[in-house]
Design an enzyme around this catalytic site. Structure first.
Site, mmCIF file in Angstrom:
data_model
loop_
_atom_site.group_PDB
_atom_site.id
_atom_site.type_symbol
_atom_site.label_atom_id
_atom_site.label_comp_id
_atom_site.label_asym_id
_atom_site.label_seq_id
_atom_site.Cartn_x
_atom_site.Cartn_y
_atom_site.Cartn_z
ATOM 1 N N GLY A 79 0.796 -1.218 0.000
ATOM 2 C CA GLY A 79 0.000 0.000 0.000
ATOM 3 C C GLY A 79 0.824 1.261 0.000
ATOM 4 N N ASN A 127 -8.278 4.389 4.204
ATOM 5 C CA ASN A 127 -8.093 4.509 2.767
ATOM 6 C C ASN A 127 -9.201 3.795 2.006
ATOM 7 O OD1 ASN A 127 -7.046 2.164 0.823
ATOM 8 N ND2 ASN A 127 -6.387 1.645 2.924
ATOM 9 N N MET A 129 -8.610 3.493 -1.563
ATOM 10 C CA MET A 129 -7.848 3.721 -2.785
ATOM 11 C C MET A 129 -8.384 2.926 -3.966
ATOM 12 S SD MET A 129 -5.672 5.937 -1.680
ATOM 13 C CE MET A 129 -4.351 6.068 -2.873
ATOM 14 N N PHE A 131 -7.020 -0.148 -5.344
ATOM 15 C CA PHE A 131 -5.990 -0.778 -6.193
ATOM 16 C C PHE A 131 -5.554 0.129 -7.335
ATOM 17 C CE2 PHE A 131 -7.230 -5.539 -5.300
ATOM 18 C CZ PHE A 131 -6.814 -5.383 -3.984
ATOM 19 N N SER A 195 -8.897 -6.665 0.489
ATOM 20 C CA SER A 195 -9.101 -5.218 0.478
ATOM 21 C C SER A 195 -10.599 -4.916 0.475
ATOM 22 C CB SER A 195 -8.453 -4.593 -0.756
ATOM 23 O OG SER A 195 -8.858 -3.238 -0.884
ATOM 24 N N ASN A 197 -11.862 -2.205 -0.659
ATOM 25 C CA ASN A 197 -12.088 -1.100 -1.579
ATOM 26 C C ASN A 197 -12.310 -1.513 -3.032
ATOM 27 O OD1 ASN A 197 -11.678 0.745 0.578
ATOM 28 N ND2 ASN A 197 -9.474 0.418 0.362
ATOM 29 N N THR A 198 -12.332 -2.808 -3.305
ATOM 30 C CA THR A 198 -12.712 -3.331 -4.610
ATOM 31 C C THR A 198 -13.999 -4.120 -4.428
ATOM 32 O OG1 THR A 198 -10.443 -3.456 -5.425
ATOM 33 C CG2 THR A 198 -12.064 -4.861 -6.501
ATOM 34 N N LYS A 234 -3.512 -13.034 1.932
ATOM 35 C CA LYS A 234 -3.731 -11.957 2.904
ATOM 36 C C LYS A 234 -5.206 -11.891 3.254
ATOM 37 C CE LYS A 234 -2.549 -7.158 3.915
ATOM 38 N NZ LYS A 234 -1.771 -5.979 3.457
ATOM 39 N N THR A 262 -3.001 -8.677 9.307
ATOM 40 C CA THR A 262 -4.255 -8.600 8.564
ATOM 41 C C THR A 262 -4.265 -7.380 7.646
ATOM 42 O OG1 THR A 262 -5.332 -7.216 10.238
ATOM 43 C CG2 THR A 262 -5.518 -9.610 10.508
ATOM 44 N N ASN A 263 -5.310 -7.318 6.820
ATOM 45 C CA ASN A 263 -5.581 -6.136 6.019
ATOM 46 C C ASN A 263 -6.300 -5.100 6.886
ATOM 47 O OD1 ASN A 263 -6.017 -4.439 3.686
ATOM 48 N ND2 ASN A 263 -6.025 -6.283 2.413
ATOM 49 N N THR A 264 -6.854 -4.070 6.268
ATOM 50 C CA THR A 264 -7.553 -3.025 7.018
ATOM 51 C C THR A 264 -8.936 -3.505 7.462
ATOM 52 O OG1 THR A 264 -8.398 -2.095 4.956
ATOM 53 C CG2 THR A 264 -6.346 -1.179 5.821
#
Length: 348
Positions: A79, A127, A129, A131, A195, A197-198, A234, A262-264
């Site tokens: 990231g 975030n 974002m 990707f 993620s 965000n996708t 992940k 971990t991720n967010t």
């Protein structure tokens, strides 16, 4: 000095603008050997003393049985450097390894701005974002340049994902495409299905959806003669414990190297996107502990989430992580942070 500038200037500027200017600056100064040496001395990076625990089939030309050494167990989380632009300076600042990306097969702009926010009172980032990156081929060009200059001295992992426009049923093909382009240039791969965000990406964490992706990546590695390349998956902190255990079982069944945890997290009320940093620490520790209970000792866990102090890092390692990564703390603590933390972990 950095913290003073951060509190009185950076927090008043758009977070993504500052991030991009920082990467520009690090990329530029990383081109020069003298500035890399000066940076390493300023942050007291020291000599590599930590034994890297993973095989390096692409680059390790040392005699059999020789252990590769790096600066410590702390690496840069995905990231921060989505396009492999500042590899040299991450090394100069004392990160033991770095994870670039997330990288998708084709370039994509990501979500609309604003999409990156600081939350100073919680020492966190949020975030959305999506990707944003220049695609696998652009990343490969940069990686070839870095490898030509540094060879195997720097440990680089690639975090890979699917394009936003790719429907879930075709996701395995996207992951295979990125693997095809990058596998020979990196030390490990991280399959990112976590993620927030996708759209629909986190649904791919279900074992029934994740398995075809893992198989696609493994088939591509086999076709290139790179079956020994370490591969991680992940996961998100928001998975229920039963699903975490299921991912651990898949890791065992399919011979993956391990898990990045971990991720967010999306468990916040601040709006779109995932939160990283200190609010994530406790859940990240819980997930790592749970994974370690379900994974055999030879499987590797990379612990991520809320690590700032040496005590945070030691707690993550004690929970079962073999390696750790950071991103948010680098933003809040400054460029001397990775070298300081790795010194504390390798000399205590």
């Amino acid at each position: 000095m950095y913290k003073f500038v951060f509190r009185h200037l950076f927090v008043k500027l758009d977070a993504e603008w500052v991030h991009r200017r920082a990467i520009d600056w690090l990329e530029f100064w990383g081109r020069f050997g003298l500035t890399r040496q000066v940076a390493a001395r300023i942050v007291h990076r020291g000599e590599p003393t930590f034994t890297w625990p993973l095989p390096r089939p692409n680059f390790d030309s040392a005699p059999a049985g020789t252990k590769f050494r790096t600066y410590g167990p702390l690496g840069l989380a995905a990231g921060m450097d989505k396009e492999a632009r500042a590899i040299a300076m991450w090394d100069a600042l004392g990160f033991g390894f770095m994870e670039i990306g997330t990288i998708t097969p084709l370039p994509q702009p990501g979500n609309d701005r604003p999409r990156l926010w600081r939350i100073p009172q919680q020492r966190a980032l949020r975030n959305a974002m999506g990707f944003n990156n220049e695609g696998a081929r652009a990343a490969a060009r940069r990686l070839r340049r870095w490898r030509a200059e540094y060879g195997e001295r720097i440990i680089i992992g690639a975090n890979i994902g699917k394009n936003k426009v790719t429907p879930p049923e075709k996701a395995p093909a996207d992951y295979r495409k990125v693997t095809r382009v990058l596998a020979a240039l990196v030390d490990f791969l991280v399959i990112n299905v976590s993620s927030p965000n996708t759209p629909g990406l986190r649904d791919l964490q279900a074992v029934s959806s994740l398995l075809p992706i893992v198989k696609a990546v493994q088939r591509e590695l086999e076709s290139q003669g790179l079956s020994e390349l370490p591969v991680f998956v992940k996961i998100a902190p928001d998975l229920v414990d039963e699903d975490i255990a299921a991912v651990a079982q898949l890791t065992m069944d399919e011979g993956l190297t391990g898990v990045v945890a971990t991720n967010t997290t999306i468990k916040h009320d601040l709006g779109a996107g995932g939160m990283s940093g200190e609010p994530l620490r406790n859940r990240a520790l819980e997930v790592v502990k749970l994974l370690r209970e379900h994974l055999s000792p030879e499987k590797t866990i990379i612990g991520v989430g809320g690590i700032t102090t040496p005590e945070d890092a030691r707690a993550m390692l004690a929970a079962g992580a073999n390696l750790i990564e950071g991103f948010s703390a680098f933003i809040y603590e400054g460029p001397a942070w990775p070298a300081h933390l790795n010194r504390e972990l390798t000399h205590s």
